[in-house]
Motif scaffolding. Structure first.
Motif, PDB file in Angstrom:
ATOM      1  N   TYR A 158      -4.166  -1.503   4.691  1.00 15.32           N
ATOM      2  CA  TYR A 158      -4.182  -0.662   3.504  1.00 15.32           C
ATOM      3  C   TYR A 158      -4.994   0.604   3.747  1.00 15.32           C
ATOM      4  CZ  TYR A 158      -2.867  -5.233   1.590  1.00 15.32           C
ATOM      5  OH  TYR A 158      -2.259  -6.440   1.351  1.00 15.32           O
ATOM      6  N   GLU A 163      -4.383  -2.637  12.663  1.00 21.75           N
ATOM      7  CA  GLU A 163      -3.798  -3.679  11.822  1.00 21.75           C
ATOM      8  C   GLU A 163      -4.008  -5.079  12.381  1.00 21.75           C
ATOM      9  OE1 GLU A 163      -0.118  -1.151   9.800  1.00 21.75           O
ATOM     10  OE2 GLU A 163       0.285  -2.604  11.371  1.00 21.75           O
ATOM     11  N   LYS A 169      -3.963   4.811   3.703  1.00 16.77           N
ATOM     12  CA  LYS A 169      -4.762   5.814   2.994  1.00 16.77           C
ATOM     13  C   LYS A 169      -5.182   6.952   3.915  1.00 16.77           C
ATOM     14  CE  LYS A 169      -9.209   6.347   0.590  1.00 16.77           C
ATOM     15  NZ  LYS A 169     -10.411   5.635   0.064  1.00 16.77           N
ATOM     16  N   ALA A 212       0.826  -1.211   0.000  1.00 16.39           N
ATOM     17  CA  ALA A 212       0.000   0.000   0.000  1.00 16.39           C
ATOM     18  C   ALA A 212       0.862   1.264   0.000  1.00 16.39           C
ATOM     19  CB  ALA A 212      -0.936  -0.002   1.209  1.00 16.39           C
ATOM     20  N   GLU A 213       2.023   1.203   0.650  1.00 15.38           N
ATOM     21  CA  GLU A 213       2.911   2.359   0.714  1.00 15.38           C
ATOM     22  C   GLU A 213       3.491   2.716  -0.650  1.00 15.38           C
ATOM     23  OE1 GLU A 213       6.006   1.687   3.502  1.00 15.38           O
ATOM     24  OE2 GLU A 213       4.666   1.144   5.153  1.00 15.38           O
ATOM     25  N   LEU A 220      -3.728   3.524  -5.127  1.00 17.02           N
ATOM     26  CA  LEU A 220      -4.107   3.029  -3.808  1.00 17.02           C
ATOM     27  C   LEU A 220      -5.614   2.856  -3.693  1.00 17.02           C
ATOM     28  CD1 LEU A 220      -3.295   2.205  -0.964  1.00 17.02           C
ATOM     29  CD2 LEU A 220      -3.392   4.615  -0.299  1.00 17.02           C
ATOM     30  N   GLN A 254      -8.934  -5.205  -3.311  1.00 20.47           N
ATOM     31  CA  GLN A 254      -8.717  -6.063  -2.147  1.00 20.47           C
ATOM     32  C   GLN A 254     -10.018  -6.298  -1.383  1.00 20.47           C
ATOM     33  OE1 GLN A 254      -5.713  -7.686  -1.334  1.00 20.47           O
ATOM     34  NE2 GLN A 254      -5.324  -6.956  -3.420  1.00 20.47           N
ATOM     35  N   ILE A 277      -7.294  -0.785  -3.040  1.00 16.55           N
ATOM     36  CA  ILE A 277      -8.147  -1.067  -1.888  1.00 16.55           C
ATOM     37  C   ILE A 277      -9.490  -1.639  -2.339  1.00 16.55           C
ATOM     38  CG2 ILE A 277      -9.451   0.015  -0.006  1.00 16.55           C
ATOM     39  CD1 ILE A 277      -7.058   1.873   0.423  1.00 16.55           C
TER      40      ILE A 277
END
Length: 360
Positions: free
Chosen positions: A271, A330, A275, A245-246, A253, A260, A257
C-alpha cells in the motif's frame, strides 16, 4: 512571458504527446480485445460492462504508460528538430542551452500536474472498475486477495484470525476473535469452526461456537452448535482485494494506510508503494524530459531511428529497475520509499550527466 520559441517548442511537446497517446491506446485496446474476447463470450460479459471496462482500461493503462509516452514523444519531435538543424540554428542565435530547455520544463510541469491529478483522483476509480471486471470475467475463479493465515488488528483492543477465507462464499475457517482490556489482559476469546456472512439477514453465523471469558482467576465458558451474531467489522476487513490501494483516491489512501497500520496488516508495504509511486510520477516526468532532450538534441549519423532505439532501451531499463525494487518492497521487506526513490535517483544522475554532455 512566453516567447515565439517557447510557444513553438511547447506546442510540439504537447501535441506530440497527446497524438502518441491517441495512437497507442486504440492499439492497446484492440490487442487486449483480440486476446480476451473469447473469455468475455464464454463468461457472458454484458456489452455495457465491456464498454465500461475499456473506458477504465484507457485511463488505467494510459496512466501507467504516461512516462513512457512522454519520453518517446520528446525523443521523436526533438530528434526531428535536430535532423532539420533547427536546434543548431536556435543555439547559434545566442540562445543558451538552459534557455532552450525552458519550454520543455513548462511542458513537463503541465504533464506532471495532469499525471498527479489523474493518479490521485481519477485513475483510482478506473482501476476499481478495471480490476473488478478482470477478476469477474477474465480471471474468473482466480483469487484476487490473500486467503490463507489472515491476522487482523481491528483496533487497539480487538484482534481476529482465520486460517483461510473463501471470498466467493464469504466464509472464513478456524475463526478466532480476541478482545483485550486497557491493561492488555485478555477479556474474552471467541472461537468457531467457521464464520459466514449472511447477507440476507445482515449478520454473522458462527458454527461450533465457543466463548471464554476471563474474570480474574475465574474463566467462564459458553458453547453453542451455532450462533447468529453481529460484529463491528465488515467481512471485507478479513482480507481486502490485492489491488485495494490502487482504487483509493488521495484522501482515502492515506486513511486506509493509517487503518492498516493500526491493524498490523502484513502487506502494508504494498500500500505504501502505491502511495509513494503516485508522488514520484511528477518527478519522473522531469527526469525523463531531461534525458530525452539531452539524447535527441544532438544530430547523429543514425538519425531519428538511433535516438528512438536508445530511448526505448532507456525506457525498458527504467521499467526493469522500477519492477525489481517494487517486488523487493512487496515481498522482501525492502523500504517502499527507497524502492521508489532509488530508480529516480539513478536516472536523475544519468539525466544530469547526459545534460552536461549535451551542453558541451
Amino acid at each position: 512571458m512566453l516567447t515565439i520559441l517557447d510557444k513553438y517548442i511547447l506546442k510540439r511537446y504537447l501535441v506530440t504527446f497527446f497524438v502518441m497517446i491517441l495512437l497507442f491506446i486504440p492499439i492497446g485496446i484492440m490487442a487486449n480485445l483480440a486476446e480476451q474476447i473469447s473469455k468475455m463470450i464464454d463468461n457472458e460479459a454484458p456489452l455495457n460492462e465491456i464498454l465500461m471496462y475499456y473506458g477504465n482500461f484507457t485511463l488505467y493503462i494510459g496512466s501507467l504508460l504516461f512516462p513512457i509516452f512522454l519520453f518517446l514523444s520528446i525523443l521523436f519531435f526533438t530528434s526531428k528538430m535536430a535532423s532539420n538543424t533547427e536546434i543548431v540554428a536556435i543555439l547559434s542565435s545566442g540562445v543558451s542551452f538552459g534557455r532552450f530547455l525552458r519550454p520543455y520544463f513548462i511542458g513537463a510541469s503541465i504533464i506532471a500536474l495532469l499525471m498527479f491529478l489523474m493518479g490521485m483522483f481519477i485513475v483510482p476509480k478506473a482501476s476499481a472498475g478495471f480490476n473488478e471486471f478482470k477478476f469477474k470475467y477474465l480471471k474468473k475463479g482466480r483469487q484476487d486477495r490473500v486467503t490463507n493465515n489472515i491476522f487482523t488488528q481491528l483496533n487497539e483492543h480487538d484482534f481476529l484470525y482465520v486460517s483461510s477465507f473463501d471470498p466467493a462464499r464469504q466464509i472464513g475457517y478456524n475463526f478466532t476473535f480476541e478482545r483485550f482490556d486497557d491493561n492488555d489482559q485478555l477479556d474474552f476469546k471467541i472461537s468457531a469452526a467457521n464464520i459466514r456472512w449472511m447477507e440476507k439477514d445482515t449478520l454473522y453465523r458462527l458454527t461450533s461456537y465457543a466463548k471464554r471469558r476471563v474474570r480474574g482467576e475465574t474463566e467462564i465458558m459458553e458453547t453453542k452448535r451455532r450462533l447468529d451474531t453481529l460484529f463491528t467489522f465488515d467481512i471485507s476487513d478479513l482480507t481486502p482485494v490485492s489491488y485495494v490501494a490502487e482504487t483509493k483516491n488521495f484522501f482515502e489512501l492515506n486513511q486506509f494506510i493509517e487503518d492498516q497500520k493500526q491493524k498490523g496488516a502484513s502487506n502494508i508495504n504494498a500500500y505504501l508503494l502505491v502511495k509513494y509511486r503516485r508522488w514520484a510520477l511528477p518527478v519522473t516526468a522531469f527526469i525523463l524530459t531531461i534525458i530525452a532532450v539531452a539524447v535527441s538534441s544532438i544530430k547523429r549519423r543514425g538519425g531519428m531511428g538511433l535516438n528512438l532505439a536508445f530511448g526505448i532501451f532507456v525506457a525498458f531499463i527504467f521499467i526493469f529497475f522500477d519492477k525489481v525494487f517494487g517486488t523487493l518492497a512487496e515481498q522482501a521487506g525492502f523500504s517502499p520509499l527507497l524502492a521508489v526513490v532509488i530508480p529516480n535517483v539513478m536516472f536523475g544522475l544519468t539525466a544530469f550527466y547526459l545534460l552536461q554532455k549535451a551542453k558541451r
